[in-house]
Write a protein that holds these residues in place. Structure first.
Motif, PDB file in Angstrom:
ATOM      1  N   MET A 249       0.853  -1.186   0.000  1.00 18.39           N
ATOM      2  CA  MET A 249       0.000   0.000   0.000  1.00 18.39           C
ATOM      3  C   MET A 249       0.889   1.237   0.000  1.00 18.39           C
ATOM      4  N   LYS A 250       0.405   2.299  -0.574  1.00 18.83           N
ATOM      5  CA  LYS A 250       1.145   3.562  -0.598  1.00 18.83           C
ATOM      6  C   LYS A 250       1.095   4.185   0.796  1.00 18.83           C
ATOM      7  N   GLY A 251       2.094   5.014   1.070  1.00 20.90           N
ATOM      8  CA  GLY A 251       2.091   5.754   2.321  1.00 20.90           C
ATOM      9  C   GLY A 251       2.736   5.032   3.481  1.00 20.90           C
ATOM     10  N   THR A 252       3.341   3.875   3.233  1.00 22.76           N
ATOM     11  CA  THR A 252       4.034   3.194   4.323  1.00 22.76           C
ATOM     12  C   THR A 252       5.399   3.826   4.506  1.00 22.76           C
ATOM     13  N   GLU A 253       5.814   3.951   5.747  1.00 19.88           N
ATOM     14  CA  GLU A 253       7.128   4.527   6.022  1.00 19.88           C
ATOM     15  C   GLU A 253       7.750   3.790   7.189  1.00 19.88           C
ATOM     16  N   GLY A 254       9.045   4.005   7.351  1.00 20.35           N
ATOM     17  CA  GLY A 254       9.737   3.309   8.418  1.00 20.35           C
ATOM     18  C   GLY A 254       9.803   1.823   8.116  1.00 20.35           C
ATOM     19  N   PHE A 255       9.730   1.038   9.155  1.00 19.17           N
ATOM     20  CA  PHE A 255       9.835  -0.412   8.997  1.00 19.17           C
ATOM     21  C   PHE A 255       8.514  -1.092   9.336  1.00 19.17           C
TER      22      PHE A 255
END
Length: 174
Positions: free
Chosen positions: A67-73
Motif C-alpha cells: 500500500m502507498k504511504g508506508t514509512e519506516g519499517f
C-alpha cells in the motif's frame, strides 16, 4: 505356501508401512513447528535496514503489492485474491509486516496475515436470487495471525547459517 499366512503377512507389512509413514509425517510436522517457533523469536545479527528489503521481497514474490504511504519499517499489502472466483466464495489475504531494532546491529521481523472471503447470495431454482440484497458481496474477515512459516522462510534467506544450525537442532530434538 499357505495363502492365509501369505495374506496375513502382507496385511501386517501394510500396517507397519502405514504406521511408519504416519510417524514420519508427524515427526516432520513437529520439526517444522520447531523451526517456525525458533524463527518467530529470531534476532538477526544485522541492522533492520539490511533485512527489510528481503522481508518485503518475500511478499512481492508471492504477488502482494504494498500500500502507498508506508514509512519506516512497517508496511501493509493490498488484498490479494488467493482462490478462484466462485459463487461459493472467493478468498483474499493481506499482510502487515514490521521490522524492529533489537540493539546495535540487531533486528527482528514479524509477519501478520489476515484472510477474508466473500460470498454472494444463492440463486433460486429459476436462476434468480431470492433477495436483491443477497447479490451484494458478504465479507467474512479473520483476525491478523502471525505467519511463522513466512518468518522461517525469511530466516533461511537472510541468515542461512542460523537456519542450518536450527535444522540440525530440530533433527536432534525430533
Amino acid at each position: 505356501m499357505n495363502p492365509l499366512k501369505s495374506s496375513s503377512r502382507a496385511a501386517a507389512l501394510l500396517v507397519v508401512s502405514a504406521l511408519a509413514l504416519a510417524f514420519t509425517g508427524c515427526a516432520a510436522r513437529r520439526q517444522q513447528q520447531f523451526l517456525e517457533d525458533k524463527a518467530q523469536g529470531h534476532v538477526y545479527r544485522k541492522p533492520i535496514v539490511e533485512v527489510w528489503p528481503e522481508a518485503l521481497a518475500l511478499l512481492k514474490d508471492r504477488g502482494f503489492s504494498m500500500m502507498k504511504g508506508t514509512e519506516g519499517f512497517e508496511a501493509q499489502t493490498e488484498w490479494l485474491q488467493t482462490s478462484a472466483a466462485s459463487s461459493l466464495g472467493t478468498s483474499y489475504a493481506r499482510y502487515l509486516v514490521r521490522g524492529y531494532e533489537r540493539g546495535p546491529g540487531q533486528s527482528a521481523v514479524e509477519y501478520r496475515r489476515q484472510e477474508r472471503s466473500e460470498s454472494r447470495g444463492a440463486a433460486n431454482t429459476d436462476g434468480r436470487t431470492s433477495d436483491p440484497m443477497e447479490t451484494e458481496p458478504k465479507a467474512n474477515s479473520s483476525q491478523m495471525v502471525r505467519d511463522t512459516a513466512l518468518e522461517w522462510e525469511l530466516l533461511q534467506k537472510v541468515d542461512p547459517d542460523a537456519a542450518t544450525a536450527l535444522k540440525a537442532e530440530a533433527v536432534k530434538a525430533g
